[in-house]
Every structure is written in C-alpha cells, then in structure tokens.
Design a protein around this motif. Structure first.
Motif, PDB file in Angstrom:
ATOM      1  N   GLN A 134      23.419   0.334 -19.112  1.00 16.79           N
ATOM      2  CA  GLN A 134      24.486   0.222 -18.120  1.00 16.79           C
ATOM      3  C   GLN A 134      24.246   1.302 -17.065  1.00 16.79           C
ATOM      4  OE1 GLN A 134      27.098  -2.004 -18.526  1.00 16.79           O
ATOM      5  NE2 GLN A 134      27.936  -1.461 -16.553  1.00 16.79           N
ATOM      6  N   ILE A 135      24.440   0.971 -15.799  1.00 15.26           N
ATOM      7  CA  ILE A 135      24.270   1.971 -14.749  1.00 15.26           C
ATOM      8  C   ILE A 135      25.566   2.135 -13.957  1.00 15.26           C
ATOM      9  CG2 ILE A 135      21.786   1.590 -14.526  1.00 15.26           C
ATOM     10  CD1 ILE A 135      22.447   0.086 -11.901  1.00 15.26           C
ATOM     11  N   ASP A 136      25.677   3.261 -13.330  1.00 18.61           N
ATOM     12  CA  ASP A 136      26.799   3.557 -12.448  1.00 18.61           C
ATOM     13  C   ASP A 136      26.440   3.002 -11.073  1.00 18.61           C
ATOM     14  OD1 ASP A 136      28.491   4.760 -10.548  1.00 18.61           O
ATOM     15  OD2 ASP A 136      28.668   6.605 -11.716  1.00 18.61           O
ATOM     16  N   THR A 137      26.987   1.850 -10.714  1.00 17.07           N
ATOM     17  CA  THR A 137      26.596   1.207  -9.464  1.00 17.07           C
ATOM     18  C   THR A 137      26.999   2.020  -8.231  1.00 17.07           C
ATOM     19  OG1 THR A 137      28.589  -0.163  -9.561  1.00 17.07           O
ATOM     20  CG2 THR A 137      26.543  -1.124 -10.412  1.00 17.07           C
ATOM     21  N   ASP A 138      28.079   2.758  -8.300  1.00 13.94           N
ATOM     22  CA  ASP A 138      28.460   3.596  -7.160  1.00 13.94           C
ATOM     23  C   ASP A 138      27.441   4.712  -6.940  1.00 13.94           C
ATOM     24  OD1 ASP A 138      30.776   2.150  -6.498  1.00 13.94           O
ATOM     25  OD2 ASP A 138      31.948   3.260  -7.991  1.00 13.94           O
ATOM     26  N   LEU A 139      26.999   5.348  -8.029  1.00 14.71           N
ATOM     27  CA  LEU A 139      25.991   6.398  -7.914  1.00 14.71           C
ATOM     28  C   LEU A 139      24.666   5.814  -7.431  1.00 14.71           C
ATOM     29  CD1 LEU A 139      25.182   9.352  -8.305  1.00 14.71           C
ATOM     30  CD2 LEU A 139      24.682   8.800 -10.697  1.00 14.71           C
ATOM     31  N   LYS A 140      24.274   4.667  -7.957  1.00 12.77           N
ATOM     32  CA  LYS A 140      23.044   4.003  -7.527  1.00 12.77           C
ATOM     33  C   LYS A 140      23.113   3.689  -6.044  1.00 12.77           C
ATOM     34  CE  LYS A 140      19.186   1.850  -8.759  1.00 12.77           C
ATOM     35  NZ  LYS A 140      18.150   2.449  -9.561  1.00 12.77           N
ATOM     36  N   PHE A 141      24.246   3.182  -5.605  1.00 14.34           N
ATOM     37  CA  PHE A 141      24.430   2.866  -4.187  1.00 14.34           C
ATOM     38  C   PHE A 141      24.286   4.118  -3.325  1.00 14.34           C
ATOM     39  CE2 PHE A 141      27.209   2.168  -0.475  1.00 14.34           C
ATOM     40  CZ  PHE A 141      26.539   1.095   0.083  1.00 14.34           C
ATOM     41  N   THR A 142      24.859   5.220  -3.769  1.00  9.91           N
ATOM     42  CA  THR A 142      24.744   6.482  -3.039  1.00  9.91           C
ATOM     43  C   THR A 142      23.278   6.894  -2.908  1.00  9.91           C
ATOM     44  OG1 THR A 142      26.914   7.204  -3.780  1.00  9.91           O
ATOM     45  CG2 THR A 142      25.397   8.928  -3.069  1.00  9.91           C
ATOM     46  N   LEU A 154      20.637   4.887  -3.061  1.00 13.25           N
ATOM     47  CA  LEU A 154      19.935   3.917  -2.220  1.00 13.25           C
ATOM     48  C   LEU A 154      20.141   4.189  -0.732  1.00 13.25           C
ATOM     49  CD1 LEU A 154      20.643   0.651  -4.204  1.00 13.25           C
ATOM     50  CD2 LEU A 154      18.404   1.676  -3.808  1.00 13.25           C
ATOM     51  N   ARG A 155      21.242   4.757  -0.377  1.00 15.83           N
ATOM     52  CA  ARG A 155      21.527   5.052   1.040  1.00 15.83           C
ATOM     53  C   ARG A 155      20.499   6.027   1.629  1.00 15.83           C
ATOM     54  NH1 ARG A 155      23.169   1.287   3.136  1.00 15.83           N
ATOM     55  NH2 ARG A 155      22.073   0.553   1.409  1.00 15.83           N
ATOM     56  N   HIS A 156      19.761   6.736   0.793  1.00 22.52           N
ATOM     57  CA  HIS A 156      18.734   7.671   1.271  1.00 22.52           C
ATOM     58  C   HIS A 156      17.447   6.955   1.674  1.00 22.52           C
ATOM     59  CE1 HIS A 156      21.072  11.195   0.230  1.00 22.52           C
ATOM     60  NE2 HIS A 156      21.334  10.629  -0.934  1.00 22.52           N
ATOM     61  N   TYR A 157      17.368   5.653   1.446  1.00 26.24           N
ATOM     62  CA  TYR A 157      16.168   4.874   1.735  1.00 26.24           C
ATOM     63  C   TYR A 157      16.402   3.877   2.869  1.00 26.24           C
ATOM     64  CZ  TYR A 157      14.501   6.832  -2.607  1.00 26.24           C
ATOM     65  OH  TYR A 157      14.117   7.705  -3.582  1.00 26.24           O
ATOM     66  N   THR A 158      17.168   4.280   3.872  1.00 19.61           N
ATOM     67  CA  THR A 158      17.559   3.342   4.929  1.00 19.61           C
ATOM     68  C   THR A 158      16.357   2.738   5.649  1.00 19.61           C
ATOM     69  OG1 THR A 158      17.856   5.200   6.438  1.00 19.61           O
ATOM     70  CG2 THR A 158      19.819   4.365   5.321  1.00 19.61           C
ATOM     71  N   GLY A 207      20.534  -8.619   2.194  1.00 18.75           N
ATOM     72  CA  GLY A 207      21.700  -7.779   2.438  1.00 18.75           C
ATOM     73  C   GLY A 207      22.496  -7.401   1.208  1.00 18.75           C
ATOM     74  N   ARG A 208      21.904  -7.514   0.039  1.00 17.27           N
ATOM     75  CA  ARG A 208      22.631  -7.199  -1.191  1.00 17.27           C
ATOM     76  C   ARG A 208      22.806  -5.704  -1.407  1.00 17.27           C
ATOM     77  NH1 ARG A 208      19.023 -11.210  -4.748  1.00 17.27           N
ATOM     78  NH2 ARG A 208      17.549 -10.275  -3.340  1.00 17.27           N
ATOM     79  N   LEU A 209      22.017  -4.881  -0.719  1.00 21.20           N
ATOM     80  CA  LEU A 209      22.136  -3.431  -0.910  1.00 21.20           C
ATOM     81  C   LEU A 209      23.154  -2.803   0.034  1.00 21.20           C
ATOM     82  CD1 LEU A 209      18.366  -2.501  -1.367  1.00 21.20           C
ATOM     83  CD2 LEU A 209      20.101  -2.828  -3.122  1.00 21.20           C
ATOM     84  N   LEU A 210      23.917  -3.623   0.707  1.00 14.64           N
ATOM     85  CA  LEU A 210      24.898  -3.111   1.664  1.00 14.64           C
ATOM     86  C   LEU A 210      26.214  -2.699   1.029  1.00 14.64           C
ATOM     87  CD1 LEU A 210      24.228  -5.622   4.584  1.00 14.64           C
ATOM     88  CD2 LEU A 210      23.326  -3.290   4.285  1.00 14.64           C
ATOM     89  N   ALA A 211      26.400  -3.031  -0.256  1.00  9.58           N
ATOM     90  CA  ALA A 211      27.640  -2.661  -0.949  1.00  9.58           C
ATOM     91  C   ALA A 211      27.356  -2.495  -2.441  1.00  9.58           C
ATOM     92  CB  ALA A 211      28.714  -3.723  -0.736  1.00  9.58           C
ATOM     93  N   ALA A 212      27.982  -1.512  -3.038  1.00  8.67           N
ATOM     94  CA  ALA A 212      27.775  -1.227  -4.463  1.00  8.67           C
ATOM     95  C   ALA A 212      28.151  -2.427  -5.330  1.00  8.67           C
ATOM     96  CB  ALA A 212      28.583   0.002  -4.881  1.00  8.67           C
TER      97      ALA A 212
END
Length: 123
Positions: free
Chosen positions: A73-81, A83-87, A97-102
């Motif tokens: 199980q992963i923390d999708t909010d943390l993963k999303f945060t 991923l934002r470093h790889y814009t 466009g699936r990486l646009l929201a946690a």
C-alpha cells in the motif's frame, strides 16, 4: 522516429534505457555477490502500461533466479508530492493526464525479491 515516441503513439511507455542499464548492472553485480539482495519494483508510470511479470520471468530464466512477488500500500498524497518534482518529465511519463491529481494514482506498488534458483540451471 524514436522508440519512446513510437510507444507513446501506441498508448504505451517505452522503458527508459538508463533504467534498464542500471537494472542490468545491478543484476551483474548480484551474480558476483551472493550476499547481495536484489528487489525489483514496478511503479508509476510503467505499471499503467502493462505488468512487469513477463520481464521479471525473463530475467529469472536468464539468470537462474526465482522471484517472490508482493505488493505494498502506498501513500498516494506523498507519492503525488514527490512526482511534482519531475514536471519536465510529465509529458513523456503521462500522456493521459493521470499524474495531475493524487486521486488518479494507484494505491499499491508491486515488488519482487530475486533469489538464486533452487533448481539446477541448464548447461
């Protein structure tokens, strides 16, 4: 046309050659170091484009290894945060466009522990 662009036109994502080279280097080192533990993982964005099961099976067959798989199980909010470093990579990694929201992120990631095979390798 490049391999990555051809794959993207087909709705797939070609594996990053740098990632494959690093994986193969680590596997080569593991061949020389039986005390080394190797874990492969399947994460975004690759898991959206098909399972890594066949690739793991090919690696194991070629190297006389066995794989024990599991998921976490992963923390999708943390993963999303993170991923934002790889814009700069987002357009290549996520054409849909699936990486646009946690909320679009998968809640599990898959892993395989590789160990030497208990069955003899063909000579």
């Amino acid at each position: 046309m490049g391999r990555r662009r051809r794959a993207a036109k087909g709705g797939r994502l070609a594996a990053n050659p740098d990632h494959l080279a690093l994986r193969d280097l680590v596997l080569d080192l593991a061949d020389e170091r039986p005390d080394m533990t190797v874990v492969l993982y399947e994460e975004l964005p690759y898991l959206w484009h098909g399972s890594a099961d066949a690739a793991v099976a090919r690696i194991c067959a070629a190297r006389g290894m066995e794989a024990t798989g599991w998921s976490e199980q992963i923390d999708t909010d943390l993963k999303f945060t993170h991923l934002r470093h790889y814009t700069s990579q987002m357009p290549v990694m996520d054409t849909a466009g699936r990486l646009l929201a946690a909320r679009h992120l998968p809640t599990r990631e898959r892993y395989w522990l590789l160990t030497p095979s208990s069955s003899p390798t063909p000579s």
